[in-house]
Design an enzyme around this catalytic site. Structure first.
Site, PDB file in Angstrom:
ATOM      1  N   MET A  93       7.130  -9.897   5.673  1.00  0.00           N
ATOM      2  CA  MET A  93       8.456 -10.512   5.570  1.00  0.00           C
ATOM      3  C   MET A  93       8.471 -11.994   5.960  1.00  0.00           C
ATOM      4  SD  MET A  93       9.972  -7.916   4.460  1.00  0.00           S
ATOM      5  CE  MET A  93      11.705  -8.303   4.532  1.00  0.00           C
ATOM      6  N   ARG A  94       7.496 -12.749   5.515  1.00  0.00           N
ATOM      7  CA  ARG A  94       7.452 -14.174   5.852  1.00  0.00           C
ATOM      8  C   ARG A  94       7.375 -14.995   4.587  1.00  0.00           C
ATOM      9  NH1 ARG A  94       8.297 -16.058  11.021  1.00  0.00           N
ATOM     10  NH2 ARG A  94       8.229 -14.064  12.103  1.00  0.00           N
ATOM     11  N   HIS A 112       7.286  -5.403  -4.948  1.00  0.00           N
ATOM     12  CA  HIS A 112       8.714  -5.681  -4.791  1.00  0.00           C
ATOM     13  C   HIS A 112       9.490  -4.479  -5.336  1.00  0.00           C
ATOM     14  CE1 HIS A 112      12.221  -8.244  -4.378  1.00  0.00           C
ATOM     15  NE2 HIS A 112      12.641  -7.742  -5.524  1.00  0.00           N
ATOM     16  N   GLU A 177       6.432   3.152  -5.698  1.00  0.00           N
ATOM     17  CA  GLU A 177       5.613   2.046  -5.181  1.00  0.00           C
ATOM     18  C   GLU A 177       4.234   2.547  -4.781  1.00  0.00           C
ATOM     19  OE1 GLU A 177       7.375  -0.555  -2.204  1.00  0.00           O
ATOM     20  OE2 GLU A 177       9.378   0.036  -2.859  1.00  0.00           O
TER      21      GLU A 177
HETATM   22  C1  GRF Z   1       8.670  -1.840   0.336  1.00  0.00           C
HETATM   23  O1  GRF Z   1       9.831  -1.369  -0.264  1.00  0.00           O
HETATM   24  C2  GRF Z   1       8.141  -3.024  -0.427  1.00  0.00           C
HETATM   25  O2  GRF Z   1       8.403  -2.962  -1.800  1.00  0.00           O
HETATM   26  C3  GRF Z   1       8.910  -4.163   0.160  1.00  0.00           C
HETATM   27  O3  GRF Z   1       9.014  -3.848   1.534  1.00  0.00           O
HETATM   28  C4  GRF Z   1       8.934  -2.440   1.706  1.00  0.00           C
HETATM   29  C5  GRF Z   1       7.807  -2.200   2.667  1.00  0.00           C
HETATM   30  O4  GRF Z   1       7.711  -0.852   3.048  1.00  0.00           O
HETATM   31  N1  GRF Z   1       8.264  -5.415  -0.134  1.00  0.00           N
HETATM   32  P1  GRF Z   1       6.393  -0.346   3.749  1.00  0.00           P
HETATM   33  O5  GRF Z   1       6.210  -1.175   5.018  1.00  0.00           O
HETATM   34  O6  GRF Z   1       5.263  -0.502   2.795  1.00  0.00           O
HETATM   35  O7  GRF Z   1       6.649   1.088   4.091  1.00  0.00           O
END
Ligand code: GRF
Length: 321
Positions: A93-94, A112, A177
């Site tokens: 988150m940076r 994403h 994902e």
């Molecule tokens: C996921 O939804 C990813 O797409 C987003 O942040 C979330 C991270 O979840 N960028 P995790 O830490 O992989 O469980």
């Protein structure tokens, strides 16, 4: 199979995508290994999980304490020490500094939770529901300095159900994902050794030059200048006659230049069987660290050496203009 690519996974939180990448890497034929897990939050639960899974974890001081510059310098140093080939951001988150992004151009992926280019940034599930869309999904893309805008490497669609809220949609997208990320990372890790991908890159570069056509040379893909009957200036020799290289053959100035290059940079250049004798220099393209700008320069040189005078004159006139 070439050595597995060494991947660093960067997390800020729970790390469920990181876990999916680690578990997929345990398949014997997976082309990558997770050689490092790190991030900007030394307390992230993802780090504890990676550690429990015996993956190398480095806990860097959070940038809040150390400053952003120091954090990214320290990160870069760890990545180099661990000889990392590819970075997978997984809930990191940076915002990344531009020089860091440039240093990893083409070698840093992100996941994403939306079907990009729809819903960049945060709160993607809320945005998808607010827009009344019937599908959402996940995207793996290359990281560039523009947020969530790099080349899309793969996507998977997920249905939005009546009655979905942010949490239920997020939960389903997350399942997607976990399927998508390991598959696309594996594809990306094998790309430098994939003959079709290499040919596409060469094709793209040759078509930046004037009057280029496709032609084969003894069954190998080649490119000619000056129409169909024109001279070949580039050929791909895919592991010809037992050679290891997926090689690009280009015209050098002569045997002296060729032997000089081959002796000083044997990891890059080679003397191709049969072709070497007629002035073709081999460039090994099935390597992780191919400098495509350099390949483009060689293609242009070779093009010039083979182009009819009317075309080289045109090129010179354009340069002088
Ligand atoms: C996921 O939804 C990813 O797409 C987003 O942040 C979330 C991270 O979840 N960028 P995790 O830490 O992989 O469980």
């Amino acid at each position: 199979m070439p050595e597995r690519s060494r991947v660093a996974v960067l997390v800020s939180g729970r790390g469920s995508n990181m876990a999916a990448l680690i578990y997929a890497s345990r398949a014997a034929d997976c082309p990558y290994e997770v050689a490092l897990v790190t991030g900007d939050n030394p307390e992230a639960s993802g780090l504890a999980l990676a550690q429990a899974e015996d993956v190398r974890v480095v806990r860097l001081p959070a940038p809040g304490e150390a400053g952003k510059r120091q954090f990214f310098d320290a990160l870069q140093q760890v990545l180099e020490e661990r000889r990392i080939d590819l970075i997978a951001l997984a809930g990191f988150m940076r915002i990344l500094p531009d020089d860091f992004v440039d240093a990893w151009n083409g070698r840093m992926l992100n996941i994403h939770p939306s079907l990009l280019p729809r819903h960049k940034g945060l709160k993607t599930h809320a945005a998808c529901l607010a827009a009344g869309e019937s599908t959402s999904g996940a995207t793996v893309h290359l990281v560039t300095s523009e947020l969530d805008s790099g080349e899309i490497l793969g996507q998977v669609e997920v249905a939005v159900l009546p009655g979905d809220d942010e949490a239920s949609l997020a939960e389903r997208v997350l399942i997607a994902e976990h399927q998508l990320y390991p598959r696309i990372l594996a594809e990306h890790a094998s790309r430098p050794f994939n003959a079709d991908w290499i040919e596409q890159q060469v094709d793209r570069l040759t078509h930046k030059l004037p009057e280029v056509g496709r032609k084969t040379s003894h069954g190998s893909p080649g490119w000619s200048v000056g129409g169909e009957k024109g001279k070949l200036f580039a050929i791909i020799a895919n592991q010809h006659h037992g050679e290891d290289a997926i090689g690009l053959l280009v015209k050098a100035s002569g045997p002296d230049e060729m032997t000089g290059l081959i002796e000083t940079q044997p990891e890059k250049y080679y003397w191709p069987k049969y072709y070497g004798a007629s002035g073709w220099l081999g460039m090994k393209l099935n390597r992780r660290d191919v400098d495509w700008a350099e390949v483009a320069d060689w293609l242009e040189r070779s093009w010039r050496a083979c182009a009819p005078p009317r075309l080289t004159k045109l090129m010179r006139a354009a340069e002088e203009f």
